[in-house]
Design a protein around this motif. Structure first.
Motif, PDB file in Angstrom:
ATOM      1  N   ILE A 280       0.910  -1.035   0.047  1.00 20.81           N
ATOM      2  CA  ILE A 280       0.084   0.029  -0.065  1.00 20.81           C
ATOM      3  C   ILE A 280       0.762   1.270   0.024  1.00 20.81           C
ATOM      4  N   SER A 281       0.570   2.223  -0.868  1.00 20.16           N
ATOM      5  CA  SER A 281       1.295   3.552  -0.828  1.00 20.16           C
ATOM      6  C   SER A 281       0.198   4.494  -0.493  1.00 20.16           C
ATOM      7  N   ALA A 282       0.988   5.873  -0.098  1.00 21.47           N
ATOM      8  CA  ALA A 282       0.155   6.865   0.267  1.00 21.47           C
ATOM      9  C   ALA A 282       1.145   8.184   0.301  1.00 21.47           C
ATOM     10  N   ASN A 283       0.514   9.146   0.269  1.00 23.31           N
ATOM     11  CA  ASN A 283       1.358  10.789   0.442  1.00 23.31           C
ATOM     12  C   ASN A 283       1.341  10.785   1.963  1.00 23.31           C
ATOM     13  N   PHE A 284       2.243  10.744   2.726  1.00 19.20           N
ATOM     14  CA  PHE A 284       2.190  11.128   4.137  1.00 19.20           C
ATOM     15  C   PHE A 284       2.794  12.482   4.543  1.00 19.20           C
ATOM     16  N   ASP A 285       2.084  13.307   5.237  1.00 22.67           N
ATOM     17  CA  ASP A 285       2.318  14.567   5.584  1.00 22.67           C
ATOM     18  C   ASP A 285       2.864  14.473   7.067  1.00 22.67           C
ATOM     19  N   ILE A 286       4.075  14.168   7.438  1.00 22.97           N
ATOM     20  CA  ILE A 286       4.470  14.093   8.772  1.00 22.97           C
ATOM     21  C   ILE A 286       5.917  15.014   9.124  1.00 22.97           C
TER      22      ILE A 286
END
Length: 312
Positions: A280-286
């Motif tokens: 699974i992939s996603a754009n993370f804002d951390i």
């Protein structure tokens, strides 16, 4: 379920279903008993009662041609449908009643009921097709069986799940509406499939028996489509929005202080890999930051040895 147009599929083996019926019969026998009447047929008043002495079983296949020919058909039924046909088998159905106020001989029959399970307009529907009883001892009992018992037994079977819908599910804070689109049998499993508004459009006339290679070695299975899985994971990640993941430090007395901070701001564009559903992939804002501060060896002589940060 990359090869199917469904968002969700639930499969239940006949053994699992019948185990549930056995437990229900043991704990709530009253569900399998009832009575009806008086009913007037040709000017004669009848009453009848029934009791499933043993738990009924589901047989996930059509009756063969010989059995179907012997069945008392439901009104308007002549032929078996192409899909969704199963049987309810009762090894011991006890029936009794009265005719014109006099008791009829109590009898125990082996009973087989054919029904069609399907989805109509997003609701689960059972269509009664026919019934067979092993013993019909006399003409009065035959009248009661054909005119009263069979129609009512078929109505009982029909009303078990008619009109049932899947309630809206609250999954990870999301309101997910599952709409049934197919209820069918494969010979070993009862299959219920549903869509969840992800854009999947099942083809008309699709049958569970040919839709895909279901995991028939499982007693019960639940399959989730890639689009729905991504939506559920997105919902789960939303529960972590603006969560502080780390805010800590470590001090070595007289030497230095190490500190670090991290915050989960959000994640979007979740995707499940087409070839590997476990990836699974996603754009993370951390946003995060870390630093090392040296302690001063004299007033005003301290310094930051290292600092770094990332905003997204």
């Amino acid at each position: 379920m990359t090869e199917t147009p469904y968002d969700l599929a639930l499969g239940m083996h006949a053994d699992a279903l019948n185990s549930g019926l056995k437990s229900l019969h043991s704990q709530h026998h009253a569900v399998f008993q009832g009575n009806y009447g008086p009913e007037t047929i040709d000017g004669i008043a009848y009453t009848f009662s029934w009791d499933f002495l043993e738990p009924p079983e589901l047989v996930l296949e059509k009756p063969d041609a010989g059995l179907w020919a012997e069945m008392i058909k439901a009104q308007g039924i002549t032929d078996l449908p192409d899909s969704g046909v199963l049987q309810i088998y009762a090894p011991q159905l006890q029936v009794g009643g009265t005719i014109a106020g006099d008791p009829l001989p109590q009898g125990v029959s082996e009973v087989k009921i054919a029904v069609q399970a399907k989805v109509d307009g997003g609701t689960i529907t059972v269509v009664p097709l026919g019934a067979w009883l092993s013993k019909i001892p006399d003409k009065y009992t035959r009248i009661m069986v054909e005119k009263v018992i069979v129609p009512n037994v078929l109505d009982q079977a029909k009303n078990l799940v008619n009109g049932v819908k899947i309630p809206v599910q609250d999954l990870f804070g999301q309101q997910v509406t599952l709409t049934p689109v197919l209820l069918d049998v494969t010979g070993t499993h009862l299959i219920l499939t549903a869509t969840a508004g992800t854009g999947q459009t099942p083809a008309a006339g699709t049958s569970a028996g040919t839709a895909t290679d279901w995991p028939s070695d499982k007693q019960v299975f639940l399959l989730v489509g890639r689009d729905l899985l991504a939506r559920l994971i997105q919902g789960a990640l939303e529960q972590w929005r603006d969560t502080q993941l780390a805010d800590d430090d470590k001090t070595v007395t007289g030497v230095a202080s190490v500190w670090w901070k991290a915050k989960f701001r959000k994640a979007d564009s979740v995707k499940v890999d087409e070839n590997d559903p476990t990836t699974i992939s996603a754009n993370f804002d951390i946003p995060w930051s870390v630093g090392v501060d040296l302690f001063p060896i004299a007033p005003g002589k301290g310094c930051a040895l290292f600092k770094a940060s990332q905003e997204s």
